[in-house]
Design a protein around this motif. Sequence first.
Motif, PDB file in Angstrom:
ATOM      1  N   ILE A  86       0.857  -1.186   0.000  1.00  0.00           N
ATOM      2  CA  ILE A  86       0.000   0.000   0.000  1.00  0.00           C
ATOM      3  C   ILE A  86       0.893   1.236   0.000  1.00  0.00           C
ATOM      4  CG2 ILE A  86      -1.942  -1.093   1.191  1.00  0.00           C
ATOM      5  CD1 ILE A  86      -1.100   0.527   3.725  1.00  0.00           C
ATOM      6  N   ILE A  87       0.360   2.303  -0.547  1.00  0.00           N
ATOM      7  CA  ILE A  87       0.964   3.619  -0.400  1.00  0.00           C
ATOM      8  C   ILE A  87       0.013   4.387   0.502  1.00  0.00           C
ATOM      9  CG2 ILE A  87       1.679   5.743  -1.545  1.00  0.00           C
ATOM     10  CD1 ILE A  87       2.389   4.052  -3.971  1.00  0.00           C
ATOM     11  N   THR A  88       0.555   4.957   1.572  1.00  0.00           N
ATOM     12  CA  THR A  88      -0.262   5.642   2.568  1.00  0.00           C
ATOM     13  C   THR A  88      -0.410   7.119   2.214  1.00  0.00           C
ATOM     14  OG1 THR A  88       1.581   6.284   3.973  1.00  0.00           O
ATOM     15  CG2 THR A  88       0.641   4.081   4.340  1.00  0.00           C
ATOM     16  N   GLN A  89      -1.268   7.801   2.956  1.00  0.00           N
ATOM     17  CA  GLN A  89      -1.444   9.242   2.778  1.00  0.00           C
ATOM     18  C   GLN A  89      -0.139  10.001   3.025  1.00  0.00           C
ATOM     19  OE1 GLN A  89      -4.793  10.181   5.410  1.00  0.00           O
ATOM     20  NE2 GLN A  89      -5.977  10.711   3.589  1.00  0.00           N
ATOM     21  N   GLN A  90       0.745   9.427   3.813  1.00  0.00           N
ATOM     22  CA  GLN A  90       2.037  10.059   4.101  1.00  0.00           C
ATOM     23  C   GLN A  90       3.079   9.701   3.038  1.00  0.00           C
ATOM     24  OE1 GLN A  90       0.306   8.149   6.424  1.00  0.00           O
ATOM     25  NE2 GLN A  90      -0.600   9.936   7.393  1.00  0.00           N
ATOM     26  N   ASN A  91       2.642   9.068   1.946  1.00  0.00           N
ATOM     27  CA  ASN A  91       3.483   8.660   0.827  1.00  0.00           C
ATOM     28  C   ASN A  91       4.520   7.604   1.217  1.00  0.00           C
ATOM     29  OD1 ASN A  91       3.816   8.767  -1.944  1.00  0.00           O
ATOM     30  ND2 ASN A  91       5.529  10.193  -1.792  1.00  0.00           N
ATOM     31  N   GLU A  92       4.179   6.755   2.198  1.00  0.00           N
ATOM     32  CA  GLU A  92       5.034   5.635   2.585  1.00  0.00           C
ATOM     33  C   GLU A  92       4.556   4.391   1.852  1.00  0.00           C
ATOM     34  OE1 GLU A  92       4.019   5.776   6.735  1.00  0.00           O
ATOM     35  OE2 GLU A  92       5.981   6.616   7.248  1.00  0.00           O
ATOM     36  N   THR A  93       5.487   3.540   1.450  1.00  0.00           N
ATOM     37  CA  THR A  93       5.154   2.270   0.825  1.00  0.00           C
ATOM     38  C   THR A  93       5.340   1.177   1.864  1.00  0.00           C
ATOM     39  OG1 THR A  93       5.900   3.094  -1.314  1.00  0.00           O
ATOM     40  CG2 THR A  93       5.678   0.720  -1.088  1.00  0.00           C
ATOM     41  N   LYS A  94       4.279   0.386   2.097  1.00  0.00           N
ATOM     42  CA  LYS A  94       4.324  -0.640   3.140  1.00  0.00           C
ATOM     43  C   LYS A  94       3.981  -2.013   2.578  1.00  0.00           C
ATOM     44  CE  LYS A  94       3.332   2.226   7.106  1.00  0.00           C
ATOM     45  NZ  LYS A  94       2.619   2.293   8.362  1.00  0.00           N
ATOM     46  N   ASN A  95       4.770  -3.012   2.968  1.00  0.00           N
ATOM     47  CA  ASN A  95       4.522  -4.409   2.634  1.00  0.00           C
ATOM     48  C   ASN A  95       3.423  -4.908   3.567  1.00  0.00           C
ATOM     49  OD1 ASN A  95       4.556  -7.254   2.595  1.00  0.00           O
ATOM     50  ND2 ASN A  95       6.740  -7.327   2.163  1.00  0.00           N
ATOM     51  N   MET A  96       2.293  -5.305   2.984  1.00  0.00           N
ATOM     52  CA  MET A  96       1.174  -5.778   3.799  1.00  0.00           C
ATOM     53  C   MET A  96       1.165  -7.298   3.943  1.00  0.00           C
ATOM     54  SD  MET A  96      -0.069  -2.998   4.791  1.00  0.00           S
ATOM     55  CE  MET A  96      -1.445  -3.656   5.712  1.00  0.00           C
ATOM     56  N   ALA A 129       5.448  -9.199  -8.023  1.00  0.00           N
ATOM     57  CA  ALA A 129       6.008 -10.547  -8.015  1.00  0.00           C
ATOM     58  C   ALA A 129       7.380 -10.439  -7.370  1.00  0.00           C
ATOM     59  CB  ALA A 129       6.112 -11.069  -9.436  1.00  0.00           C
ATOM     60  N   GLU A 130       7.605 -11.205  -6.312  1.00  0.00           N
ATOM     61  CA  GLU A 130       8.848 -11.091  -5.545  1.00  0.00           C
ATOM     62  C   GLU A 130       9.467 -12.460  -5.295  1.00  0.00           C
ATOM     63  OE1 GLU A 130      10.128  -8.192  -4.677  1.00  0.00           O
ATOM     64  OE2 GLU A 130       8.411  -6.864  -4.950  1.00  0.00           O
ATOM     65  N   ASP A 131      10.764 -12.462  -5.084  1.00  0.00           N
ATOM     66  CA  ASP A 131      11.456 -13.681  -4.665  1.00  0.00           C
ATOM     67  C   ASP A 131      11.400 -13.838  -3.156  1.00  0.00           C
ATOM     68  OD1 ASP A 131      12.155 -14.560  -7.214  1.00  0.00           O
ATOM     69  OD2 ASP A 131      13.888 -13.230  -7.264  1.00  0.00           O
ATOM     70  N   ASN A 132      11.227 -12.727  -2.435  1.00  0.00           N
ATOM     71  CA  ASN A 132      11.185 -12.739  -0.983  1.00  0.00           C
ATOM     72  C   ASN A 132       9.915 -12.033  -0.508  1.00  0.00           C
ATOM     73  OD1 ASN A 132      11.586 -12.509   1.756  1.00  0.00           O
ATOM     74  ND2 ASN A 132      13.457 -11.302   1.621  1.00  0.00           N
ATOM     75  N   GLY A 133       9.046 -12.753   0.173  1.00  0.00           N
ATOM     76  CA  GLY A 133       7.789 -12.193   0.652  1.00  0.00           C
ATOM     77  C   GLY A 133       7.955 -11.138   1.731  1.00  0.00           C
ATOM     78  N   ALA A 134       9.124 -11.093   2.375  1.00  0.00           N
ATOM     79  CA  ALA A 134       9.370 -10.125   3.438  1.00  0.00           C
ATOM     80  C   ALA A 134      10.170  -8.927   2.935  1.00  0.00           C
ATOM     81  CB  ALA A 134      10.097 -10.803   4.591  1.00  0.00           C
ATOM     82  N   ALA A 135      10.128  -8.676   1.636  1.00  0.00           N
ATOM     83  CA  ALA A 135      10.891  -7.563   1.060  1.00  0.00           C
ATOM     84  C   ALA A 135      10.502  -6.240   1.711  1.00  0.00           C
ATOM     85  CB  ALA A 135      10.646  -7.509  -0.441  1.00  0.00           C
ATOM     86  N   PHE A 136      11.483  -5.369   1.895  1.00  0.00           N
ATOM     87  CA  PHE A 136      11.227  -4.055   2.480  1.00  0.00           C
ATOM     88  C   PHE A 136      10.795  -3.037   1.433  1.00  0.00           C
ATOM     89  CE2 PHE A 136      14.079  -5.901   5.682  1.00  0.00           C
ATOM     90  CZ  PHE A 136      13.275  -5.744   6.801  1.00  0.00           C
ATOM     91  N   TYR A 137      11.195  -3.272   0.183  1.00  0.00           N
ATOM     92  CA  TYR A 137      10.849  -2.377  -0.913  1.00  0.00           C
ATOM     93  C   TYR A 137      10.339  -3.206  -2.075  1.00  0.00           C
ATOM     94  CZ  TYR A 137      13.676   0.765   1.850  1.00  0.00           C
ATOM     95  OH  TYR A 137      14.179   1.508   2.882  1.00  0.00           O
ATOM     96  N   PRO A 138       9.361  -2.700  -2.813  1.00  0.00           N
ATOM     97  CA  PRO A 138       8.837  -3.473  -3.939  1.00  0.00           C
ATOM     98  C   PRO A 138       9.866  -3.601  -5.060  1.00  0.00           C
ATOM     99  CG  PRO A 138       7.815  -1.299  -3.840  1.00  0.00           C
ATOM    100  CD  PRO A 138       8.672  -1.440  -2.627  1.00  0.00           C
TER     101      PRO A 138
END
Length: 149
Positions: A86-96, A129-138
Amino acid sequence: MQNRKFTNVIIIKIAFMALISIAIIATLQSCARKITFLPSSETPAAMGKVKIKKDNNNNYNISINIEHLAPSNRLQPPANTYVVWIITQQNETKNMGQINSSSSFLSSKLKASFSAVSPTKPVKVFITAEDNGAAFYPGGRVVLTTKNF
Protein backbone atom coordinates in the motif's frame (compact mmCIF):
# COMPACT_ATOMS: atom_id res chain seq x y z
CA MET A 1 -57.90 26.58 2.04
CA GLN A 2 -56.96 24.99 5.37
CA ASN A 3 -56.90 21.53 3.77
CA ARG A 4 -54.53 22.73 1.06
CA LYS A 5 -52.05 24.09 3.67
CA PHE A 6 -52.27 20.85 5.63
CA THR A 7 -51.65 18.82 2.44
CA ASN A 8 -48.64 20.99 1.53
CA VAL A 9 -47.15 20.52 5.01
CA ILE A 10 -47.54 16.75 4.71
CA ILE A 11 -45.91 16.75 1.25
CA ILE A 12 -42.99 18.79 2.57
CA LYS A 13 -42.54 16.43 5.53
CA ILE A 14 -42.61 13.36 3.26
CA ALA A 15 -40.08 14.94 0.90
CA PHE A 16 -37.82 15.82 3.84
CA MET A 17 -38.00 12.27 5.23
CA ALA A 18 -37.22 10.88 1.76
CA LEU A 19 -34.13 13.09 1.52
CA ILE A 20 -32.96 11.97 4.97
CA SER A 21 -33.48 8.31 3.99
CA ILE A 22 -31.45 8.78 0.80
CA ALA A 23 -28.65 10.46 2.77
CA ILE A 24 -28.57 7.59 5.30
CA ILE A 25 -28.47 4.95 2.56
CA ALA A 26 -25.68 6.80 0.74
CA THR A 27 -23.68 7.04 3.98
CA LEU A 28 -24.07 3.34 4.75
CA GLN A 29 -23.04 2.35 1.24
CA SER A 30 -19.95 4.56 1.32
CA CYS A 31 -18.55 2.94 4.46
CA ALA A 32 -16.61 0.44 2.37
CA ARG A 33 -14.74 1.45 -0.75
CA LYS A 34 -14.41 -1.03 -3.60
CA ILE A 35 -11.60 -0.34 -6.03
CA THR A 36 -10.94 -2.34 -9.18
CA PHE A 37 -7.43 -3.30 -10.24
CA LEU A 38 -6.31 -1.88 -13.58
CA PRO A 39 -5.62 -4.30 -16.47
CA SER A 40 -2.07 -5.67 -16.43
CA SER A 41 0.31 -6.69 -19.18
CA GLU A 42 2.23 -8.86 -16.67
CA THR A 43 -0.84 -11.02 -15.89
CA PRO A 44 -3.44 -10.03 -18.53
CA ALA A 45 -6.15 -12.48 -17.41
CA ALA A 46 -6.04 -11.41 -13.77
CA MET A 47 -8.82 -9.20 -12.47
CA GLY A 48 -9.89 -8.30 -9.00
CA LYS A 49 -11.08 -5.80 -6.47
CA VAL A 50 -9.81 -4.20 -3.31
CA LYS A 51 -12.25 -3.41 -0.51
CA ILE A 52 -11.17 -0.91 2.14
CA LYS A 53 -13.27 -0.25 5.21
CA LYS A 54 -12.49 1.89 8.23
CA ASP A 55 -13.28 0.10 11.49
CA ASN A 56 -14.33 1.38 14.92
CA ASN A 57 -10.67 1.64 16.02
CA ASN A 58 -9.79 3.94 13.08
CA ASN A 59 -7.88 1.13 11.34
CA TYR A 60 -8.38 0.23 7.70
CA ASN A 61 -9.42 -3.32 6.80
CA ILE A 62 -8.05 -4.26 3.40
CA SER A 63 -9.60 -7.21 1.55
CA ILE A 64 -8.52 -8.34 -1.90
CA ASN A 65 -10.10 -10.92 -4.18
CA ILE A 66 -8.54 -11.81 -7.52
CA GLU A 67 -9.51 -14.28 -10.22
CA HIS A 68 -7.37 -15.72 -13.01
CA LEU A 69 -4.09 -14.96 -11.25
CA ALA A 70 -1.40 -17.25 -12.60
CA PRO A 71 0.87 -18.88 -10.02
CA SER A 72 3.92 -16.68 -9.45
CA ASN A 73 6.28 -19.47 -10.53
CA ARG A 74 4.68 -19.40 -14.01
CA LEU A 75 5.64 -15.79 -14.66
CA GLN A 76 8.54 -15.00 -16.96
CA PRO A 77 10.91 -14.86 -15.17
CA PRO A 78 9.40 -16.90 -12.33
CA ALA A 79 8.94 -15.47 -8.84
CA ASN A 80 8.41 -17.12 -5.47
CA THR A 81 5.38 -15.13 -4.33
CA TYR A 82 3.07 -12.18 -4.81
CA VAL A 83 3.27 -9.35 -2.26
CA VAL A 84 0.60 -6.74 -1.52
CA TRP A 85 1.81 -3.18 -0.98
CA ILE A 86 0.00 0.00 0.00
CA ILE A 87 0.96 3.62 -0.40
CA THR A 88 -0.26 5.64 2.57
CA GLN A 89 -1.44 9.24 2.78
CA GLN A 90 2.04 10.06 4.10
CA ASN A 91 3.48 8.66 0.83
CA GLU A 92 5.03 5.64 2.58
CA THR A 93 5.15 2.27 0.82
CA LYS A 94 4.32 -0.64 3.14
CA ASN A 95 4.52 -4.41 2.63
CA MET A 96 1.17 -5.78 3.80
CA GLY A 97 2.00 -9.45 3.22
CA GLN A 98 1.82 -12.31 0.75
CA ILE A 99 -1.22 -13.35 -1.24
CA ASN A 100 -2.88 -16.70 -0.59
CA SER A 101 -3.82 -18.45 -3.80
CA SER A 102 -5.93 -21.51 -4.50
CA SER A 103 -4.90 -23.23 -7.68
CA SER A 104 -6.15 -26.66 -6.75
CA PHE A 105 -6.70 -29.43 -9.26
CA LEU A 106 -10.48 -28.91 -9.22
CA SER A 107 -10.37 -25.12 -9.31
CA SER A 108 -11.76 -23.76 -12.57
CA LYS A 109 -10.45 -20.25 -11.83
CA LEU A 110 -7.10 -19.37 -10.35
CA LYS A 111 -8.30 -17.44 -7.31
CA ALA A 112 -6.37 -15.44 -4.76
CA SER A 113 -7.44 -13.64 -1.63
CA PHE A 114 -5.80 -11.37 0.89
CA SER A 115 -6.83 -9.64 4.08
CA ALA A 116 -4.90 -7.25 6.34
CA VAL A 117 -5.35 -4.27 8.66
CA SER A 118 -3.47 -1.00 8.39
CA PRO A 119 -3.37 1.79 10.99
CA THR A 120 -2.71 4.29 8.18
CA LYS A 121 -5.08 5.11 5.36
CA PRO A 122 -4.06 3.63 2.00
CA VAL A 123 -4.34 5.76 -1.13
CA LYS A 124 -3.13 3.09 -3.55
CA VAL A 125 -2.76 -0.69 -3.53
CA PHE A 126 -0.47 -2.70 -5.79
CA ILE A 127 0.86 -6.24 -6.07
CA THR A 128 4.35 -7.26 -7.10
CA ALA A 129 6.01 -10.55 -8.01
CA GLU A 130 8.85 -11.09 -5.54
CA ASP A 131 11.46 -13.68 -4.67
CA ASN A 132 11.19 -12.74 -0.98
CA GLY A 133 7.79 -12.19 0.65
CA ALA A 134 9.37 -10.12 3.44
CA ALA A 135 10.89 -7.56 1.06
CA PHE A 136 11.23 -4.05 2.48
CA TYR A 137 10.85 -2.38 -0.91
CA PRO A 138 8.84 -3.47 -3.94
CA GLY A 139 10.72 -5.00 -6.87
CA GLY A 140 10.23 -3.64 -10.34
CA ARG A 141 7.57 -6.17 -11.39
CA VAL A 142 4.16 -4.70 -10.63
CA VAL A 143 1.56 -7.33 -11.45
CA LEU A 144 -1.64 -5.45 -10.51
CA THR A 145 -2.29 -1.91 -9.34
CA THR A 146 -5.12 0.45 -8.55
CA LYS A 147 -5.34 4.12 -9.35
CA ASN A 148 -4.83 6.53 -6.48
CA PHE A 149 -8.12 6.80 -4.55
